[in-house]
Design a protein around this motif. Structure first.
Motif, PDB file in Angstrom:
ATOM      1  N   SER A  19       4.973 -87.416  -3.843  1.00  0.00           N
ATOM      2  CA  SER A  19       4.194 -88.159  -4.817  1.00  0.00           C
ATOM      3  C   SER A  19       4.931 -88.198  -6.150  1.00  0.00           C
ATOM      4  CB  SER A  19       2.829 -87.501  -5.008  1.00  0.00           C
ATOM      5  OG  SER A  19       2.153 -88.064  -6.110  1.00  0.00           O
ATOM      6  N   GLU A  20       5.068 -89.390  -6.706  1.00  0.00           N
ATOM      7  CA  GLU A  20       5.719 -89.553  -8.013  1.00  0.00           C
ATOM      8  C   GLU A  20       4.984 -88.787  -9.107  1.00  0.00           C
ATOM      9  OE1 GLU A  20       8.524 -91.400  -8.913  1.00  0.00           O
ATOM     10  OE2 GLU A  20       8.923 -91.728  -6.782  1.00  0.00           O
ATOM     11  N   SER A  21       3.681 -88.621  -8.953  1.00  0.00           N
ATOM     12  CA  SER A  21       2.881 -87.964  -9.986  1.00  0.00           C
ATOM     13  C   SER A  21       2.659 -86.472  -9.716  1.00  0.00           C
ATOM     14  CB  SER A  21       1.521 -88.665 -10.115  1.00  0.00           C
ATOM     15  OG  SER A  21       0.810 -88.567  -8.894  1.00  0.00           O
ATOM     16  N   PHE A  22       3.338 -85.917  -8.728  1.00  0.00           N
ATOM     17  CA  PHE A  22       3.147 -84.509  -8.374  1.00  0.00           C
ATOM     18  C   PHE A  22       3.526 -83.612  -9.549  1.00  0.00           C
ATOM     19  CE2 PHE A  22       4.507 -80.562  -6.133  1.00  0.00           C
ATOM     20  CZ  PHE A  22       3.283 -80.247  -5.572  1.00  0.00           C
ATOM     21  N   ALA A  23       2.652 -82.702  -9.906  1.00  0.00           N
ATOM     22  CA  ALA A  23       2.849 -81.871 -11.095  1.00  0.00           C
ATOM     23  C   ALA A  23       3.349 -80.465 -10.782  1.00  0.00           C
ATOM     24  CB  ALA A  23       1.540 -81.782 -11.872  1.00  0.00           C
ATOM     25  N   GLY A  24       3.655 -80.196  -9.513  1.00  0.00           N
ATOM     26  CA  GLY A  24       4.141 -78.876  -9.146  1.00  0.00           C
ATOM     27  C   GLY A  24       3.135 -78.118  -8.321  1.00  0.00           C
ATOM     28  N   GLY A  25       3.526 -76.920  -7.928  1.00  0.00           N
ATOM     29  CA  GLY A  25       2.656 -76.122  -7.083  1.00  0.00           C
ATOM     30  C   GLY A  25       3.181 -74.709  -6.962  1.00  0.00           C
ATOM     31  N   THR A  26       2.612 -73.981  -6.023  1.00  0.00           N
ATOM     32  CA  THR A  26       2.947 -72.571  -5.850  1.00  0.00           C
ATOM     33  C   THR A  26       3.453 -72.316  -4.441  1.00  0.00           C
ATOM     34  OG1 THR A  26       1.275 -71.958  -7.469  1.00  0.00           O
ATOM     35  CG2 THR A  26       2.026 -70.223  -5.987  1.00  0.00           C
ATOM     36  N   LEU A  27       4.547 -71.552  -4.359  1.00  0.00           N
ATOM     37  CA  LEU A  27       5.105 -71.104  -3.087  1.00  0.00           C
ATOM     38  C   LEU A  27       4.565 -69.706  -2.816  1.00  0.00           C
ATOM     39  CD1 LEU A  27       8.884 -71.895  -3.773  1.00  0.00           C
ATOM     40  CD2 LEU A  27       7.103 -73.487  -3.048  1.00  0.00           C
ATOM     41  N   ALA A  28       4.372 -69.368  -1.561  1.00  0.00           N
ATOM     42  CA  ALA A  28       3.942 -68.016  -1.192  1.00  0.00           C
ATOM     43  C   ALA A  28       4.790 -67.553  -0.018  1.00  0.00           C
ATOM     44  CB  ALA A  28       2.466 -68.004  -0.821  1.00  0.00           C
ATOM     45  N   CYS A  29       5.218 -66.295  -0.061  1.00  0.00           N
ATOM     46  CA  CYS A  29       5.992 -65.757   1.048  1.00  0.00           C
ATOM     47  C   CYS A  29       5.087 -65.649   2.275  1.00  0.00           C
ATOM     48  CB  CYS A  29       6.639 -64.426   0.673  1.00  0.00           C
ATOM     49  SG  CYS A  29       5.527 -63.012   0.635  1.00  0.00           S
ATOM     50  N   LEU A  30       5.607 -65.148   3.363  1.00  0.00           N
ATOM     51  CA  LEU A  30       4.875 -65.107   4.626  1.00  0.00           C
ATOM     52  C   LEU A  30       4.003 -63.874   4.798  1.00  0.00           C
ATOM     53  CD1 LEU A  30       7.773 -66.369   6.921  1.00  0.00           C
ATOM     54  CD2 LEU A  30       5.985 -67.713   5.797  1.00  0.00           C
ATOM     55  N   CYS A  31       4.018 -62.961   3.846  1.00  0.00           N
ATOM     56  CA  CYS A  31       3.218 -61.742   3.936  1.00  0.00           C
ATOM     57  C   CYS A  31       1.727 -62.062   3.891  1.00  0.00           C
ATOM     58  CB  CYS A  31       3.553 -60.793   2.789  1.00  0.00           C
ATOM     59  SG  CYS A  31       5.211 -60.084   2.874  1.00  0.00           S
ATOM     60  N   THR A  32       0.951 -61.369   4.724  1.00  0.00           N
ATOM     61  CA  THR A  32      -0.503 -61.555   4.694  1.00  0.00           C
ATOM     62  C   THR A  32      -1.144 -60.686   3.619  1.00  0.00           C
ATOM     63  OG1 THR A  32      -0.738 -59.922   6.460  1.00  0.00           O
ATOM     64  CG2 THR A  32      -0.686 -62.245   7.113  1.00  0.00           C
ATOM     65  N   GLU A  33      -0.477 -59.592   3.249  1.00  0.00           N
ATOM     66  CA  GLU A  33      -0.964 -58.746   2.168  1.00  0.00           C
ATOM     67  C   GLU A  33      -0.006 -58.838   0.991  1.00  0.00           C
ATOM     68  OE1 GLU A  33      -1.962 -54.718   3.142  1.00  0.00           O
ATOM     69  OE2 GLU A  33      -2.637 -55.292   5.149  1.00  0.00           O
ATOM     70  N   LYS A  34      -0.556 -59.033  -0.187  1.00  0.00           N
ATOM     71  CA  LYS A  34       0.218 -59.099  -1.434  1.00  0.00           C
ATOM     72  C   LYS A  34       1.435 -60.032  -1.325  1.00  0.00           C
ATOM     73  CE  LYS A  34       0.937 -55.519  -3.796  1.00  0.00           C
ATOM     74  NZ  LYS A  34       1.471 -54.256  -4.294  1.00  0.00           N
ATOM     75  N   PRO A  35       1.223 -61.300  -0.992  1.00  0.00           N
ATOM     76  CA  PRO A  35       2.380 -62.207  -0.905  1.00  0.00           C
ATOM     77  C   PRO A  35       3.018 -62.441  -2.276  1.00  0.00           C
ATOM     78  CG  PRO A  35       0.342 -63.449  -0.746  1.00  0.00           C
ATOM     79  CD  PRO A  35      -0.041 -61.989  -0.730  1.00  0.00           C
ATOM     80  N   VAL A  36       4.326 -62.619  -2.260  1.00  0.00           N
ATOM     81  CA  VAL A  36       5.038 -63.033  -3.466  1.00  0.00           C
ATOM     82  C   VAL A  36       4.642 -64.476  -3.723  1.00  0.00           C
ATOM     83  CG1 VAL A  36       7.287 -63.462  -4.513  1.00  0.00           C
ATOM     84  CG2 VAL A  36       6.983 -61.514  -2.956  1.00  0.00           C
ATOM     85  N   LYS A  37       4.341 -64.801  -4.972  1.00  0.00           N
ATOM     86  CA  LYS A  37       4.009 -66.183  -5.325  1.00  0.00           C
ATOM     87  C   LYS A  37       4.916 -66.647  -6.448  1.00  0.00           C
ATOM     88  CE  LYS A  37      -0.630 -66.242  -3.523  1.00  0.00           C
ATOM     89  NZ  LYS A  37      -2.029 -66.576  -3.761  1.00  0.00           N
ATOM     90  N   VAL A  38       5.406 -67.875  -6.294  1.00  0.00           N
ATOM     91  CA  VAL A  38       6.300 -68.493  -7.265  1.00  0.00           C
ATOM     92  C   VAL A  38       5.729 -69.862  -7.617  1.00  0.00           C
ATOM     93  CG1 VAL A  38       8.632 -69.379  -7.668  1.00  0.00           C
ATOM     94  CG2 VAL A  38       8.312 -67.261  -6.355  1.00  0.00           C
ATOM     95  N   ARG A  39       5.475 -70.075  -8.907  1.00  0.00           N
ATOM     96  CA  ARG A  39       4.963 -71.376  -9.371  1.00  0.00           C
ATOM     97  C   ARG A  39       6.134 -72.237  -9.835  1.00  0.00           C
ATOM     98  NH1 ARG A  39       2.544 -70.142 -14.004  1.00  0.00           N
ATOM     99  NH2 ARG A  39       4.025 -71.289 -15.294  1.00  0.00           N
ATOM    100  N   ILE A  40       6.078 -73.503  -9.454  1.00  0.00           N
ATOM    101  CA  ILE A  40       7.086 -74.465  -9.904  1.00  0.00           C
ATOM    102  C   ILE A  40       6.368 -75.539 -10.694  1.00  0.00           C
ATOM    103  CG2 ILE A  40       8.876 -76.109  -9.196  1.00  0.00           C
ATOM    104  CD1 ILE A  40       9.072 -74.421  -6.589  1.00  0.00           C
ATOM    105  N   ASP A  41       6.759 -75.687 -11.948  1.00  0.00           N
ATOM    106  CA  ASP A  41       6.180 -76.720 -12.808  1.00  0.00           C
ATOM    107  C   ASP A  41       6.942 -78.014 -12.565  1.00  0.00           C
ATOM    108  OD1 ASP A  41       4.586 -74.696 -13.929  1.00  0.00           O
ATOM    109  OD2 ASP A  41       6.045 -74.315 -15.526  1.00  0.00           O
ATOM    110  N   GLY A  42       6.251 -79.029 -12.101  1.00  0.00           N
ATOM    111  CA  GLY A  42       6.878 -80.327 -11.893  1.00  0.00           C
ATOM    112  C   GLY A  42       7.445 -80.490 -10.489  1.00  0.00           C
TER     113      GLY A  42
END
Length: 191
Positions: A19-42
């Motif tokens: 999507s041209e208007s996509f504002a970014g999102g969050t990645l999560a690792c594969l762990c079911t407990e305490k996953p690492v999360k990384v936010r990407i702006d844009g």
């Protein structure tokens, strides 16, 4: 009838449009407990299927799906203590979860055409709208990962079938950027 070559779950069933208007999102690792999360702006750019042996691939995938974002737009927001650099001598400093192994972000910090960019795997995000893969890079490198050379014609045909162009390096745009960077450093480029 020949069996369909499976490249990666994010492209085997068809490539989802971004999507041209996509504002970014969050990645999560594969762990079911305490996953690492990384936010990407844009939005990300240069999203592609990668056959190199360094990129993280989900179980059973021949290719990785990887894109870049400006490093300033990439933020570890949860459980960053679970991250470790896979190879501190590599150009791309791939930070992987020490528990599940998923590569969460890989900044380029040394003097290089890609300095200031971070490699990310948007498939690790539930968010929709990320740029669709644009090409396949380092296709021949899947042989180094254990794919028999006799399979390459079928793999290249399948890459084209899903709508990507296979390259044995990067796309022409990225190769031009690398050559421009090198020429400027050498003083041989006269614009």
């Amino acid at each position: 009838m020949s069996e369909t070559v499976l490249l990666h779950p994010a492209i085997d069933g068809g490539i989802a449009a971004g999507s041209e208007s996509f504002a970014g999102g969050t990645l999560a690792c594969l762990c079911t407990e305490k996953p690492v999360k990384v936010r990407i702006d844009g939005q990300v750019v240069h999203n592609h299927a990668c056959g190199c042996t360094k990129c993280w691939k989900p179980s059973g995938a021949i290719f990785a799906i990887v894109a870049v974002a400006p490093t300033a737009n990439v933020h570890v927001v949860e459980n960053g203590d679970k991250l470790a650099i896979v190879d501190p001598d590599a150009l791309i400093l791939r930070h992987a979860c020490k528990v599940c192994g998923a590569h969460m972000h890989g900044p380029v910090e040394r003097d290089h055409a890609f300095k200031g960019l971070t490699f990310v795997h948007t498939e690790l995000s539930p968010d929709k709208g990320w740029q669709a893969p644009q090409f396949a890079a380092f296709v021949s490198s899947v042989i180094e990962g254990g794919v028999p050379p006799r399979s390459m014609d079928g793999i290249r045909a399948r890459i084209r079938e899903v709508g990507l162009e296979p390259y044995d390096c990067l796309s022409p745009t990225l190769m031009d950027a690398l050559a421009t960077f090198t020429a400027k450093k050498a003083g041989t480029l006269r614009e």
